[in-house]
Design an enzyme around this catalytic site. Sequence first.
Site, PDB file in Angstrom:
ATOM      1  N   GLY A   1       0.809  -1.213   0.000  1.00 47.08           N
ATOM      2  CA  GLY A   1       0.000   0.000   0.000  1.00 47.08           C
ATOM      3  C   GLY A   1       0.841   1.260   0.000  1.00 47.08           C
ATOM      4  O   GLY A   1       0.520   2.220  -0.676  1.00 47.08           O
TER       5      GLY A   1
ATOM      6  N   THR B   1       4.153  -6.780   4.917  1.00 47.02           N
ATOM      7  CA  THR B   1       5.289  -6.503   5.785  1.00 47.02           C
ATOM      8  C   THR B   1       5.629  -7.660   6.707  1.00 47.02           C
ATOM      9  O   THR B   1       6.709  -7.680   7.293  1.00 47.02           O
ATOM     10  CB  THR B   1       4.972  -5.270   6.637  1.00 47.02           C
ATOM     11  OG1 THR B   1       3.667  -5.451   7.187  1.00 47.02           O
ATOM     12  CG2 THR B   1       4.982  -4.013   5.804  1.00 47.02           C
TER      13      THR B   1
ATOM     14  N   ILE C   1      14.150  -6.340  17.300  1.00 47.48           N
ATOM     15  CA  ILE C   1      13.578  -6.745  16.023  1.00 47.48           C
ATOM     16  C   ILE C   1      12.969  -8.141  16.205  1.00 47.48           C
ATOM     17  O   ILE C   1      13.674  -9.099  16.522  1.00 47.48           O
ATOM     18  CB  ILE C   1      14.646  -6.749  14.915  1.00 47.48           C
ATOM     19  CG1 ILE C   1      15.327  -5.365  14.812  1.00 47.48           C
ATOM     20  CG2 ILE C   1      14.027  -7.141  13.573  1.00 47.48           C
ATOM     21  CD1 ILE C   1      14.402  -4.198  14.538  1.00 47.48           C
TER      22      ILE C   1
ATOM     23  N   PRO D   1      14.046 -10.652  12.322  1.00 46.68           N
ATOM     24  CA  PRO D   1      15.116  -9.979  11.568  1.00 46.68           C
ATOM     25  C   PRO D   1      15.073 -10.277  10.066  1.00 46.68           C
ATOM     26  O   PRO D   1      15.436  -9.418   9.257  1.00 46.68           O
ATOM     27  CB  PRO D   1      16.401 -10.541  12.192  1.00 46.68           C
ATOM     28  CG  PRO D   1      15.999 -11.038  13.539  1.00 46.68           C
ATOM     29  CD  PRO D   1      14.569 -11.495  13.408  1.00 46.68           C
TER      30      PRO D   1
ATOM     31  N   GLN E   1      12.361  -5.310   4.991  1.00 41.58           N
ATOM     32  CA  GLN E   1      11.696  -4.003   5.037  1.00 41.58           C
ATOM     33  C   GLN E   1      12.688  -2.880   4.752  1.00 41.58           C
ATOM     34  O   GLN E   1      12.400  -1.947   4.006  1.00 41.58           O
ATOM     35  CB  GLN E   1      11.082  -3.770   6.424  1.00 41.58           C
ATOM     36  CG  GLN E   1       9.760  -4.446   6.636  1.00 41.58           C
ATOM     37  CD  GLN E   1       8.724  -3.903   5.702  1.00 41.58           C
ATOM     38  OE1 GLN E   1       8.354  -2.736   5.755  1.00 41.58           O
ATOM     39  NE2 GLN E   1       8.265  -4.731   4.792  1.00 41.58           N
TER      40      GLN E   1
ATOM     41  N   GLU F   1       9.025   2.306   7.841  1.00 46.70           N
ATOM     42  CA  GLU F   1       9.268   3.584   7.168  1.00 46.70           C
ATOM     43  C   GLU F   1      10.667   4.152   7.385  1.00 46.70           C
ATOM     44  O   GLU F   1      11.210   4.835   6.523  1.00 46.70           O
ATOM     45  CB  GLU F   1       8.195   4.588   7.614  1.00 46.70           C
ATOM     46  CG  GLU F   1       6.873   4.245   6.965  1.00 46.70           C
ATOM     47  CD  GLU F   1       5.659   4.734   7.713  1.00 46.70           C
ATOM     48  OE1 GLU F   1       4.970   5.613   7.201  1.00 46.70           O
ATOM     49  OE2 GLU F   1       5.370   4.225   8.814  1.00 46.70           O
TER      50      GLU F   1
HETATM   51 MO1  MOS Z   1       2.327   4.326   5.969  1.00 39.92          MO
HETATM   52  S1  MOS Z   1       2.415   6.026   4.800  1.00 39.92           S
HETATM   53  O1  MOS Z   1       1.746   4.929   7.386  1.00 39.92           O
HETATM   54  O2  MOS Z   1       1.350   3.288   5.097  1.00 39.92           O
END
Ligand code: MOS
Length: 757
Positions: free
Chosen positions: A249, A478, A642, A645, A651, A718
Amino acid sequence: MPTTEEIPMASPIGRDTPRIDGPLKVSGTAHYASDFHFPGLLYAVPVEATIANGRIRQLDTTAAEKMPGVRAILHRANIGKIFRSSLGEGMEGICIERRPPLVDDVIRYYGQYVALAVADTFEAAKAAADAVRVTYDKNKPNVESQLKADDDPPVVATTYGTEKRLQSERGDAEAAFASAPVKLDQTYATPSETHNPIELQGTTAMWDGAKLTIYEESQAIFNMRSVLAQMFGLPQENVRVITKFVGSGFGSKLWPWTHCPLAAAAARKLGKPVKLVLSRKMMFQSVGHRAHTQQRVRLGATPEGKLVSLQQDYAYERSMLDDYHENCGEATSFQYSVPNLRVHFGRAKRNIGSPSDMRGPGAVPGLYATESAMNELADQLKIDPVQLRVLNEPKIDEGLKIPFSSRHYLECLQVGAEKFGWSQRNPEVGSMKRDGLTLGWGMAGAAWVAARFAAAANVELRDDGTARVACGTQDIGTGTYTILAQLTADKTGVPVDKVEVVLGDTSLPEGPVSGGSMATGSVVPAVFDAADNAAKSLMTLATTTAGSPFEKNEPDDLAFESGRVFVKANGPAGGIPFADILRRANVRFVTGSGESKATFEKKKPKFSTHSFGCHFVEVTWQPEIARLRVNRVVTVIDAGRIINPLAGRNQIEGAVVMGIGMALLEHTTYDPQNGAPINSNLADYIVAVNADAPSIDVHFLGYPDKVINPVGARGIGEIGLAGVAAAITAATYHATGVRVRALPIKIEDLLTSSILA
Ligand code: MOS
């Protein structure tokens, strides 16, 4: 380095764990939202506005309605009532483009939906949508790329609540800048970027009387339920949203977009299930993008490199319809120690689709600017850029005046420099060569917020020795399925592959948004609480079942560890597997519910909670053919413990590759004539792919942050993108002598390189 003694050796937490949903995905048996089929299903294709500013003069559906297989052409006059949603308490009901679809004749952006063709097949619906004739009264769209802030009041309403435009201030930044011995004053720009998840967005909607069911690839199913309930005037319990798998997404699927109520309204009107899947072109128009920003950064420093003043004045684009806030100042007030600081923003309305959150919203463009300024200041001062950051390391969060929960930024820099070989860097531009190539080395820091959303979960222990964990959160690719299995396995002793994980349905306990890198951190306490409560049910059962070896005990005498119940006083040696206890009692499963609260709702936090990191980048430059490549990246991340890992490194690697796209490739371009995103396809909008991926060495520090949750895990979705572009532009300068301050770096920018052969 932290110790691992707090987590027992047998725990799967902290171990490389292959994704439990992997086999379903590679065998094609994972059902994504638009893979579901229903009897009587109809297909809907929207008609898109071909202007970006004006009004519909006439909408002629005559020819389209007569086409074979067409059930209806829906428009403002016949689609039925759709209400406007509003933001509730606790940020419930977030929606960026709140104007309901087809509510009026006003066109605010290219691609706005003006009608909807519904037919028996997708092809018939597409042909009918193409046959709808629309004429417009057209005005020139404003898609001007120079951003001069609109005349907004000092406090503005945003999608998430009000914001002060003077975002952060301490000391007297202007005076300190004026008297600073060393000054830097530069403006950095980041372009509109479009999320390009491979899975297209879409909705399949169906009604059963007054109950609405939606299949949608949502990053936030409960928020979507809330918005849809409002739009259709329904009690929340009458709306169910199902999202089993998401083909990524990047933020575009966080909040509902207008295609969703359109599909639901069509299904209501026609009394049949309706599927509406966007085209790739529509994905560039109506489901968000990263806002174009312009950021002026002023730094004042002593000749020794101590910051005395930091000012960030930024502007970003938004649409005519949204209040989305691109928070470029997110990390500015705490990342470095500086007594005088001022962060201020403005907004500029444009005739474009609404911008929205895109991976690392705010902080990613913001850190591109501030970290680039730090790099330029280091060059100006002839100080190593790592050293400049070390010199300005804060002891506390100087914005909030509270300590960090866990900040190991200096160790990130030290480990990164060592792994990269930074001490070998010759700072002179164009001075480093290898195999006939010019090398450029650059670095930058990263930060991203860490917090927890509220979460609820349910855990069952079953008589066959398996467990089930249910949580109404989502796995957006993820690794959330796997994380929940690991957490449940840790608490129950059931192996990861014997844990059934159920996600993605609003009929489950309410789980967190898959956003803000917060899903993992948020589910930890809820799953632990649920598992503890399932264990309590088990111990009560063990003491109340006739013939149980624990019949004479009180539940408090017992303990549950590694899948076995035992008398605390006797130790685990004589424990009984939980499945034996259940079978003896003829009970299929015991169950426990758990929940945890959000952390960010606290008015006065005790700790400033963030993740940190840094990137060291090597580019190669071939001046003869103006060819720039990112060759090698070392990334060090301080994101708490983590949990997985294997997925974690993945990610960060993905984020670094996305950062290469941000630095070198990605840019959504709007046509000045009709306001259309011109490069609205994956041939013309270029993203970094495998062939662009360099060697990426990811290292996690792994210090647990117990302020966030009992495992000490923050988020990692992120942070890996923050800072990458600044490190690449710095490396590019080091190789070419060209400062690029407007992303992406283009070949033509580099043709001015003084070291072209
Ligand atoms: Mo992220 S921009 O919080 O999917």
